[in-house]
Design an enzyme around this catalytic site. Structure first.
Site, mmCIF file in Angstrom:
data_model
loop_
_atom_site.group_PDB
_atom_site.id
_atom_site.type_symbol
_atom_site.label_atom_id
_atom_site.label_comp_id
_atom_site.label_asym_id
_atom_site.label_seq_id
_atom_site.Cartn_x
_atom_site.Cartn_y
_atom_site.Cartn_z
ATOM 1 N N ARG A 212 26.734 11.576 24.933
ATOM 2 C CA ARG A 212 27.762 11.424 23.872
ATOM 3 C C ARG A 212 29.121 10.998 24.435
ATOM 4 O O ARG A 212 30.183 11.462 23.987
ATOM 5 C CB ARG A 212 27.919 12.716 23.050
ATOM 6 C CG ARG A 212 26.679 13.199 22.403
ATOM 7 C CD ARG A 212 26.092 12.239 21.358
ATOM 8 N NE ARG A 212 24.805 12.752 20.979
ATOM 9 C CZ ARG A 212 23.664 12.372 21.563
ATOM 10 N NH1 ARG A 212 23.641 11.430 22.501
ATOM 11 N NH2 ARG A 212 22.522 12.902 21.187
ATOM 12 N N SER B 263 27.384 16.222 14.158
ATOM 13 C CA SER B 263 27.637 17.388 15.012
ATOM 14 C C SER B 263 29.111 17.489 15.358
ATOM 15 O O SER B 263 29.718 16.516 15.786
ATOM 16 C CB SER B 263 26.845 17.278 16.310
ATOM 17 O OG SER B 263 25.469 17.274 16.026
ATOM 18 N N GLU C 211 32.663 16.777 19.688
ATOM 19 C CA GLU C 211 32.055 15.442 19.750
ATOM 20 C C GLU C 211 32.790 14.502 18.803
ATOM 21 O O GLU C 211 32.960 13.318 19.087
ATOM 22 C CB GLU C 211 30.573 15.564 19.353
ATOM 23 C CG GLU C 211 29.816 14.253 19.371
ATOM 24 C CD GLU C 211 28.324 14.445 19.072
ATOM 25 O OE1 GLU C 211 27.725 15.451 19.506
ATOM 26 O OE2 GLU C 211 27.756 13.574 18.399
HETATM 27 C C1 LIG Z 1 24.817 13.285 8.795
HETATM 28 C C2 LIG Z 1 25.160 12.793 10.176
HETATM 29 C C3 LIG Z 1 24.220 12.882 11.174
HETATM 30 C C4 LIG Z 1 24.523 12.439 12.462
HETATM 31 N N1 LIG Z 1 23.573 12.539 13.434
HETATM 32 C C5 LIG Z 1 23.835 12.074 14.672
HETATM 33 C C6 LIG Z 1 22.832 12.133 15.687
HETATM 34 O O1 LIG Z 1 21.706 12.556 15.489
HETATM 35 N N2 LIG Z 1 23.162 11.666 16.915
HETATM 36 C C7 LIG Z 1 24.390 11.157 17.195
HETATM 37 O O2 LIG Z 1 24.619 10.734 18.330
HETATM 38 N N3 LIG Z 1 25.348 11.106 16.246
HETATM 39 C C8 LIG Z 1 25.107 11.538 14.995
HETATM 40 N N4 LIG Z 1 26.080 11.483 14.041
HETATM 41 C C9 LIG Z 1 27.433 11.005 14.395
HETATM 42 C C10 LIG Z 1 27.655 9.515 14.228
HETATM 43 O O3 LIG Z 1 26.774 8.973 13.258
HETATM 44 C C11 LIG Z 1 27.502 8.741 15.542
HETATM 45 O O4 LIG Z 1 28.408 9.196 16.525
HETATM 46 C C12 LIG Z 1 27.713 7.241 15.329
HETATM 47 O O5 LIG Z 1 27.338 6.541 16.491
HETATM 48 C C13 LIG Z 1 29.161 6.874 14.975
HETATM 49 O O6 LIG Z 1 29.154 5.521 14.583
HETATM 50 P P1 LIG Z 1 30.245 4.968 13.557
HETATM 51 O O7 LIG Z 1 30.040 3.506 13.473
HETATM 52 O O8 LIG Z 1 30.208 5.697 12.277
HETATM 53 O O9 LIG Z 1 31.577 5.278 14.357
HETATM 54 P P2 LIG Z 1 32.910 5.925 13.771
HETATM 55 O O10 LIG Z 1 32.650 7.313 13.351
HETATM 56 O O11 LIG Z 1 33.524 5.002 12.800
HETATM 57 O O12 LIG Z 1 33.779 5.969 15.114
HETATM 58 C C14 LIG Z 1 33.416 6.837 16.172
HETATM 59 C C15 LIG Z 1 34.128 6.358 17.450
HETATM 60 O O13 LIG Z 1 33.611 5.080 17.813
HETATM 61 C C16 LIG Z 1 34.652 4.119 17.866
HETATM 62 N N5 LIG Z 1 34.109 2.840 17.411
HETATM 63 C C17 LIG Z 1 33.442 2.585 16.258
HETATM 64 N N6 LIG Z 1 33.078 1.293 16.220
HETATM 65 C C18 LIG Z 1 33.539 0.734 17.363
HETATM 66 C C19 LIG Z 1 33.491 -0.595 17.908
HETATM 67 N N7 LIG Z 1 32.878 -1.610 17.272
HETATM 68 N N8 LIG Z 1 34.087 -0.818 19.101
HETATM 69 C C20 LIG Z 1 34.695 0.185 19.779
HETATM 70 N N9 LIG Z 1 34.779 1.457 19.313
HETATM 71 C C21 LIG Z 1 34.193 1.718 18.123
HETATM 72 C C22 LIG Z 1 35.747 4.675 16.958
HETATM 73 O O14 LIG Z 1 37.016 4.151 17.303
HETATM 74 C C23 LIG Z 1 35.632 6.166 17.233
HETATM 75 O O15 LIG Z 1 36.285 6.500 18.432
HETATM 76 C C24 LIG Z 1 25.797 11.898 12.736
HETATM 77 C C25 LIG Z 1 26.745 11.805 11.712
HETATM 78 C C26 LIG Z 1 26.429 12.243 10.446
HETATM 79 C C27 LIG Z 1 27.462 12.121 9.356
#
Ligand SMILES: Cc1cc2nc3c(=O)[nH]c(=O)nc-3n(C[C@H](O)[C@H](O)[C@H](O)COP(=O)(O)OP(=O)(O)OC[C@H]3O[C@@H](n4cnc5c(N)ncnc54)[C@H](O)[C@@H]3O)c2cc1C
Length: 289
Positions: A160, A209, A280
């Site tokens: 992570r 998480s 996280e």
């Molecule tokens: C119901 C639920 C279940 C989940 N289960 C999991 C799981 O099983 N495993 C897991 O690892 N995570 C899980 N997550 C967390 C989340 O989905 C992940 O961390 C996911 O990868 C975040 O992606 P995002 O595009 O939504 O990023 P965001 O939440 O929009 O951003 C997260 C971080 O990434 C950065 N970021 C986003 N896009 C970019 C880009 N293109 N370039 C550079 N930086 C960027 C942002 O600036 C921020 O720092 C879950 C979330 C929810 C709501």
């Protein structure tokens, strides 16, 4: 390029909290991304990215930055041989669909992760024994110095975590998958979704998480459950009664409510188990537990 000012970010986060971005831009192509970075330099603003906001808490007072959301070509999905090639803004669900249609296996674990390819790189997202580092071959990272392809080890992907710095934008990601049977891929996704539904609050507004699992026999969720925190509420935010490593928006939550819950959970885990729980969830703007 679409550029707006003082755009409320609450609707761009899955928890549904957070104030406005000073400037919000939605580049649709590499050229527009370059334009956006130039705009940030002109206005002396830091650059931040939101994906699907599924791991994000945004300060209630807002963010003094140029916040980007990648769309169009920067969220496109394609397959080249056994490579899944996607824009940084592509939703995992869409990428998984394309992989399955092309008969490519190995990305099924991402069905449980409601984010984008770029957000997955930033977080080295993972579930069910796999993660980005296991399947990703390289990512195109763009910053003020221009674009550069980076391997997972160059990006420092560990549990992570990545070494991506503020202002670095993941514009494209390539995953190396393997041939697989479409029906088997479909069945695997169905099984993982059912497991997820049984264990976690899938129909609530959360950011996934809250804490990374510590180096301890108990997971973060079990530890917080043992601290008696299930259902604990501050303002409109509540620790999930179903799984203690989730914070839900129980109605009218503010980011500061979630931050107060994070601080309380950290305090209780420290007192009861002598463990520091590292959050996280990523924080955008002036926020600290
Ligand atoms: C119901 C639920 C279940 C989940 N289960 C999991 C799981 O099983 N495993 C897991 O690892 N995570 C899980 N997550 C967390 C989340 O989905 C992940 O961390 C996911 O990868 C975040 O992606 P995002 O595009 O939504 O990023 P965001 O939440 O929009 O951003 C997260 C971080 O990434 C950065 N970021 C986003 N896009 C970019 C880009 N293109 N370039 C550079 N930086 C960027 C942002 O600036 C921020 O720092 C879950 C979330 C929810 C709501």
């Amino acid at each position: 390029m679409i550029v707006e000012r003082d755009v409320a970010l609450a609707r761009y986060t899955t928890i549904g909290t957070g104030g406005p971005a000073r400037v919000f831009a939605r580049p649709q192509s590499q050229a527009e991304l370059d334009e956006a970075l130039a705009l940030a330099a002109t206005e002396s603003l830091p650059v931040e990215v939101v994906g699907l906001g599924s791991n994000l808490l945004v300060a209630d007072d807002g963010v003094e930055a140029l916040v980007l959301r990648l769309e169009g070509e920067l969220a496109a999905v394609g397959v080249q041989g056994e490579s899944l090639v996607v824009g940084g803004g592509a939703a995992n669900a869409v990428a998984l669909h394309a992989a399955r249609d092309a008969g490519l296996a190995g990305f099924e674990f991402a069905c449980a992760i409601p984010g984008t390819a770029g957000g997955g790189v930033k977080m080295n997202a993972g579930a069910y024994g796999s993660d980005w580092v296991a399947v990703m071959s390289r990512a195109l990272v763009v910053d003020a110095d221009g674009p550069a392809w980076r391997t997972p080890s160059e990006l420092g992907l560990t549990y992570r975590h990545s070494d991506l710095a503020e202002g670095q934008v993941v514009a494209s990601v390539e995953f190396a998958l393997r041939p697989g049977d479409r029906d088997e891929i479909k069945a695997k996704v169905k099984e993982l979704n059912a497991r997820r539904k049984a264990a976690q609050p899938t129909n609530r507004r959360t950011f996934g998480s809250v804490f990374k699992n510590p180096d301890h026999e108990l997971s973060a969720g079990r530890m917080l459950e043992a601290c008696g925190l299930k259902g604990h509420r501050i303002g409109g935010a509540q620790i999930s009664p179903k799984h203690a490593n989730f914070i839900e928006n129980a109605g009218g939550a503010r980011s500061e409510d979630a931050i107060a819950l994070i601080a309380e959970a950290q305090r209780r885990a420290r007192e009861q188990f002598g463990v520091h729980l590292e959050h996280e969830v990523q924080l955008l703007g002036a926020l600290a537990p």
